[in-house]
Structures are given as C-alpha cells and as structure tokens.
Write an enzyme that holds these catalytic residues in place. Structure first.
Site, short mmCIF file in Angstrom:
data_model
loop_
_atom_site.label_atom_id
_atom_site.label_comp_id
_atom_site.label_asym_id
_atom_site.label_seq_id
_atom_site.Cartn_x
_atom_site.Cartn_y
_atom_site.Cartn_z
N GLN A 199 38.40 45.33 43.72
CA GLN A 199 39.42 45.41 44.78
C GLN A 199 40.58 46.21 44.20
OE1 GLN A 199 38.77 43.64 48.00
NE2 GLN A 199 36.78 43.94 47.01
N ARG A 219 44.48 41.14 47.59
CA ARG A 219 44.73 42.57 47.50
C ARG A 219 43.68 43.33 48.33
NH1 ARG A 219 45.92 42.93 42.56
NH2 ARG A 219 46.20 45.18 42.69
N ALA A 240 43.25 37.59 54.14
CA ALA A 240 42.18 38.30 53.43
C ALA A 240 42.55 39.77 53.17
CB ALA A 240 40.89 38.20 54.25
N HIS A 241 41.67 40.45 52.50
CA HIS A 241 41.99 41.83 52.09
C HIS A 241 42.12 42.77 53.29
CE1 HIS A 241 37.40 42.57 51.18
NE2 HIS A 241 37.57 42.06 52.36
N ASN A 242 43.07 43.69 53.13
CA ASN A 242 43.30 44.74 54.12
C ASN A 242 43.87 44.25 55.44
OD1 ASN A 242 40.56 45.75 52.51
ND2 ASN A 242 42.23 47.22 52.69
#
Lengths: 341, 341, 341
Positions: A199, A219, A240-242
């Site tokens: 990530q 991240r 969560a990511h993004n």
C-alpha cells in the site's frame, strides 16, 4: 487554558453575546440546568428542556434571545446557546495541559523537526524526517512513522499510531488507540491464495479533523486516502484505503466505509452504518444508525435500512416470513388477477 | 527491498511474464492507468477499465494477452495482471525497512531467543522465553508475552500486543493495535453474578496470515483458537475464543465471529458480517456485507441478509409493516381460502 | 496462584462440593470431556454433552448431583458445575503472574501513590496524582492519566489507556488496547462547521468490571459515564459518553451503546447489537445478536431484529420486496374489502 473562575461579563464578551444581569457574578463551573449548583453556568440548547429553567440553581444561563423571557435570572443571550456552551466548555476542562518539550524517555530521530513549543510525551517514538508543527502535542506511548507531517496545534492523545507518510492539518485531535496509515486490505488472488499488495499511497487529513479512540484509517493502495477539513470521526470507525470524505462530515461510532468510496461534504452517519466500496454519496446525506448502503446516493436527504427490535417471539414469526416475501407478493398478484377476472 | 527504478525487461523477468516492447525502458513507479505519468507502469486487471488504455500516459502496462491487442504501447503480458501488480508493488513500496538488532530502549527478557537478523523496535517489550524467528520485525511499542513463538520473516507493525503463548507462523503480517491472545469472553453465572473463567488455551496462526489494525483474536478457553494458512483479516475484526478458521479465508473490516464457530477454507466475508457462536460453515462460503449468520451453512455459495438503504420516508412505511409480516401472510392465506371456497 | 497439580479432595473442598471417589487422585489439568486425558478433570455443564460421559478419559468430572448416576467415575458434585469449572480454571491458568514493584523503564510521577504490592510493567506511564490500590497490576506499555484511581487487585493487561480522572473499583480486569475516559463525541454545529465540546465528566467503573480488548468507554460530557458492579464487556465494544449501565450486565463483542442511554441491571446483549442514544432499557433485557434498538424497552424479555442469512439468489428476490411492503399491505387490505363487498 483552564480557569477555575471567570466573571460573567467576561464570559459574555468572550462568546460575543449579550449580557443580562450583573457582570461581576463569579462563575466557577459549567453544568446542565438540572445539575447546576450556585456558582455554575448552565445552558438551554434544546427547547424541550425549557421546563428546567424554573428550578435551576445555576447562577446564569446561556440562552437564546427568543426564549429569554422564560427565565428571570442572569443570562448570556446568543442565537446558538449550544455553540456558546461548546466554546465555554474548554475554559472549564480539567484535562491536564502537556508541557512543551521532549520527555527524556521518548525516542526521537535526529532528523525529525520539532519546534520548542511542541510536547512529545513519555515513551513516544518519533521516526526519521517527521515534521511537527507549533504547539503540537504527541501523547505518551504514541508512535509517529517516518516522514509524517503534523500541522500546528494538533493534539494526539496517548498511544496513537501513525505509520509512515501520514499528513494531518492544523488543530486535528486524534484520540487514543487510533491507527492512521496502516496498510489497506489489498490482495491479489492467484491459484486460491491471497498475495499482499504493498500500500504505497498516503493518508491525508485536513484541518480540524477529529479521529476517535481505536479508529482506523488505512493508507491508499496507489493514490491517497483523504479526509476533508472539519471531519469528525467517533470511536471504532473503519475508513478503508482510497476513501475520500468531504469537508465537515460527522460519523458516529462503529461506522465503516469500504475501499475507494467517495463521500460528499456535510454528511452525518449514525452509529454502525456501513457503506460498501467503490460508491459515491453526494453532499448532505444523513444515514440513521445501522444503515447498510450498497449503491450510490445522488440526492441529499435522510436514508435508513434494517428493522427495529421486537420481542423475540414476534420477531421470529415475522423474520421467517421475510424469506417468503417474494412468494407472498406473487400470491397477492394472483389474488388480484382472480378478483379482476 | 525498495528500488527507485527498474528496467522493464527486469520487471517482465521477475513476473515470469512476456515482454512486448523495449526492455531498457526505465520504470520509476507504479500507478493506475488514469493517474500514471511517463516513467510509471500501470496495469489492467478489471476489463471495465479497458477504455483508459487509449489515454494512459504510462510507459508500460501489465495486461492479459487476451486484451493485449487493445493497447499499442509497451506491455508486460501475463494471465493475472492483478497478481503482477501485487508482486511488483513491493518493489516500489516507500515503507522504511527496519534495521536488524534490538533497539536500546526495548525491554527484552534474558530468556528470549532473538536471532541477529531480527529487529526489535524502540519501546518494545519481549517477555520471558519468547522465541523469535529469522528476519522477524517487532514494531515500536509492541508487547510480546511470555513463551510466544514468531515464525521467520513475520512483520509486526508498531504497537501490537501478544498475550502469553501466542504462536504465529512464517511471514505473518500483524498491523498496529492488533491484540492476539487476549482473554476470551467466558463467565459462569452464579446467583446473578458473572464469574470469570481463566482462558488457558492459546492462539495459533498459520503461515502468511494478515491481521488488521485494532483487530482482536482471543485465546481459547481450554482448547486453542486456530487461524489457518493464508488467512487475511482486515481491521477491527473480532475473533472469539475457540474459533477455527480454515486456510485462505479473507474477512473484511468489522467482521465478527463468535465463540467456537468453525469456518471452512477459502471463505470470503464482506465487511461487518457477523457469525453466531458454535456454528459450522463449510468451504467457499461468501457472505455479502453486514450478513447475519445464525445457523450452519453446509453448501458453498453466496449468502446475504438485511435490507438496503431507502429514503427514511419510504423505509419508515415499510419497516413498520415488517412487524405485521406474519399477520399479512395469514391474511393472504385467508383470502386464498375464500376465493377457492 | 497457578498450581501444576491438586488432590481431588482439595478441589472438592475448595469448590464446597461433595466428593465421590478417591480424594488422593492427582489432578494436573482441566479439559473438556472430549479432550481430557488421564490426570485431568472435566465438567458437564450443558446436559446435551452428557453422551460424552461414557467415553471421557478424564480422571474426574465436575457434575450436577441430578445427573451423577449417568457417570460411574470419580466425581465432584455441585449444583452449578460450570461455576465449579470457572473457579477451578484459575488454578490451572498458565498466565504469568506479574511481580510486585515498578519496572525501571516505567515513567511514574512523583505524586502518584503506589503501594509496594502493586506491579507497574515495563514502558508504562503513570501520571500525576494517580492513586493505585493494593495488588493492582498495570501491564506493559499502559498509560494511566492524571488523578485516576484504581481499586485494589484490579488487573490491567498490557497497552491499556486511561485518560485523566478515570475511577475503577476493585478486581476490575481491563484487557489490552482498551481506552477508558477518551473524549465523548460532542460537537456544536455553527454555520455548518462542528465545534468540539470539552468533555469534562469522568468514567466510573464499579467493582469486578471486565473491559475487553480494544473496547472504548468515553468520559462524560458534563456528568459521568457509569458502569455498574460486575458488568462484563467483550472486545471492540463502544460505550459513548454519559451512558449508564446497571450491575451485572454482559455485552458481547462489538456492541455499541450511544450517548446518554441508560441500561438496567442483569441485561445480556448479543454481539454487534446497537442501542441508540438517550434511551432507557429496563432490567433483564436480553438482545440477540445484531439487534438494533431505537426505542425504550420497558419490559424484561428477549428482543431481536434483522433477518437471517439466505442464499444471495433468494435474498435478492425478498429484499427487493421489502421496499414494497407498505404497498403490498395496502393491496391485501384492498382485496379484503373487495371480498367482503
């Protein structure tokens, strides 16, 4: 910052409010209308509590001019008494104020940039090339990973974790146990086994963001996870990511936002609401508690899902019928045909 | 481990993929098709993004041979481009690599066995008789309880807690705030009061297990809690005592598995799904998000529960009818009788 | 505390139970009926496991007198064998016992009051004016804020955080990652932006309270958050500000209680149940897992909500009908009118 006592006149001046009564009244604390004792100031934010005005022992009340005639005592008059209470609350906050300086038990990289006005607590760890702003507090036992940037006057409570390359704005408030910049949940499946994807994006927080206790913000996988200005996240929230969250959203405890979802600004999510991944929600979406969102929301408004608690005896009867709903609907259709025929 | 630059030919070789184009192209980063800039490599994993191939500025793309004719630039051809991306991602991961050795601020028992290749971070605590494998990293501020065993090349991020007698396999990845081996929730009720039951089982993780940030895995009451090889758990997941999870399962954020439940292998659980205790789920069960499982599942397949978000106005009308479902079903039956009669 | 071996006669005496068999049998461990090997003692708490009595290899069994005739071996007879098991489990608990004293790596304020019998673990932080009781254990890496009070024999596992002014009773058990006294989620909205309200109440725990791993209990806004005697909270539970929980409640993992809600005594909440804010629940309310409570509950009993898992194919058909429920109900009414007419 904490004062044990303030003059009522000074309170009104600080709140930019109109004073009705004696400015020299000494105020030594803040309480609800019901619990206040002489010397304390109370507030009326919710009109349904107006009945407590008659009995309150408070020495003064913060109150809207529109209902000021319902109270005969000393009053601080302003349109948003709850905001007045919020502002004043910091004057009576008993939380200890961290002393500036680096505690000798902290482990701090020589390459970290830490101004004299910052406070690094006992047992904290500050890794390489971290940049810390003026007046920042890093609580005891916190770990700040390489190259993180913490904006001026941000306050990290004890035992916060930032992985590397987390960037937060000014006046952020990060509560104990929060983890920012941990690896997103990304894996490629090859022949039945999951292979981890590094990530390599970052976490970026705007100014005035609150992150609750034990909340996690991952991240990004390639791009960044971005939290807008003024966003408030309660405890045990999972971002969560993004994910991208617009300015001034508020999310209550246990909310979960799955990967790559974009939330507009000024949204309010009730506790334990869950939003699936790769969705887009517009501005000013209000979710009631435990709502499950599995599709885009394009119109502002209040949304809900689920069913409320019932006695187990009743619920069992109804829940079993839920599995028959489609067939029940078809039977209604059939009956309608017969009656028309 | 991190390289700032790789030749395209070396990338293809490392991925065991076919190269189409100039092997000397210098690749300095990894990005999505849309975000890539010259010098970066992108990938096409989801065919619905194929439209971005025409406009990408990437210097090369990892792509399946089956759609290679839709792209004219330099390409790395392999059947599973997402796996190619996963593999390559670690080459461009900016995460700092921990130096081998024991940080002087760590507190390490004299009876712990720690090889020279391992890294014990600042402020970490390693208790008696811990056995640590080659290349293991224990992040800053982590606490590893007595007699734990950590398999080779496992990576523990900062502020992880292992209670005593936790055993993990090789190449596990434990994220910040995770707690393994905490006491299971076991009490005996005697005359209305709850009496704690000592939890004397262990937690056992296989190889290649991922445990997300602030996730909790309780030790067994008498037997062990067991997590199979290749299992991936996201953030804020709760695994209760005596749970047994088969190999290669993946569970998204906020999943909860209650005590003594047995999950088969290759299961995939969407976020916030909850499985009751003492159940058995077979292999290859896929739960969509927020599913509530209260009985055994004996057939592989996709399972769901709950209701999706609606406007609060519509939802209120329908949710109140849920409480009448059984009576509505009876009224349909009655109508059918009348029409037949 | 831990004994590797006990005479069966001593076990019966310690449990206040009747012994049937040879008092000199040496017992070296505790196991389930199925897993027990010679030398171990097992128990029969759930009558549905009585079939295992015939095959058990246990050297003795704790069993109710009412079913004692189903077992011919050595037996410890008591009305509540599960309570017997709970009591005995602590005799065979392999958890290391913390040594009294302050670890040299701990950072302890000169104004903290710590008796010789207490244990302060490595890397712990004890802030000003903390008062610690006899026999208290503060685990490694824990942070105890200013003016906290910890009652005698309370046990804090590693990496626990108490903010300032948290008060806990005697024999409490706080698991790793728990955060007590973090700021409640309180903000005033002024012109679209959220303004933080200082949380100046406390967290108060009674005696014998258990707080699970990574569970969060927020301090009160003005008044206190109060948890009664004997309350047991599992992992990842969220208790918001100003909540009041009555004595001897038990709440399983991932339960969430929103702000200012009052829960009676002897309530049992299944995992992932969520209770909205400003509600009152009476005594002896039992919620099954994932129940959503949005209104007061005035009668003791079992309550539920939600729908159970179905195949995704069936669920899709039924869930879409949920959105039509009100209209379906109206169509039934219409049909009834026509048939009566």
């Amino acid at each position: 910052m904490v004062k044990s006592s303030m003059r009522l006149g000074d309170i009104a001046a600080e709140l930019g409010a109109q004073l009705r009564g004696e400015p020299d009244i000494e105020i030594t604390g803040l309480a609800t209308l019901q619990a206040a004792t002489p010397g304390q100031i109370a507030f009326l934010a919710n009109p349904s509590y107006a009945r407590h005005l008659a009995d309150t022992r408070a020495s003064a009340v913060i109150i809207s001019p529109s209902v000021a005639d319902k109270f005969t005592g000393a009053a601080v008059l302003m349109d948003n008494p709850y905001f007045g209470y919020a502002t004043l609350s910091h004057r009576f906050d008993p939380a200890p104020v961290a002393a500036a300086g680096i505690h000798p038990s902290a482990v701090v990289s020589a390459s970290a940039r830490i101004p004299d006005s910052a406070s690094i607590g006992p047992q904290a760890v500050i890794e390489d090339d971290v940049v810390i702003g003026e007046g920042v507090v890093v609580g005891a036992g916190s770990v700040i990973g390489a190259r993180c940037q913490l904006g001026d006057y941000s306050l990290l409570r004890p035992r916060v974790t930032f992985a590397h390359d987390v960037v937060i704005g000014r006046r952020c408030h990060i509560l104990s146990g929060a983890v920012l910049g941990s690896d997103g949940f990304g894996f490629a499946n090859e022949k039945g086994a999951w292979h981890r994807i590094a990530q390599i994006g970052r976490v970026i927080l705007g100014d005035d963001v609150e992150v609750g206790a034990n909340t996690t913000i991952d991240r990004g996988a390639l791009d960044d996870t971005v939290i807008g200005n003024g966003v408030k996240l309660d405890n045990l929230v999972q971002i969560a990511h993004n994910v991208n969250i617009g300015d001034h959203c508020a999310m209550a405890g246990m909310v979960g936002i799955a990967g790559s979802t974009r939330i507009g600004s000024h949204c309010v999510f009730g506790g334990a609401s869950v939003v699936s991944g790769h969705l887009t929600l517009t501005d000013q979406v209000h979710l009631t508690g435990m709502t499950m969102v599995t599709g885009d929301i394009t119109e502002p408004g209040v949304y809900s899902s689920g069913t409320g608690a019932d006695t187990n005896r009743q619920w069992r009867k109804n829940a079993v019928r839920f599995r028959q709903l489609d067939s029940l609907a078809r039977r209604i259709k059939e009956l309608e045909k017969k009656l028309e025929g």
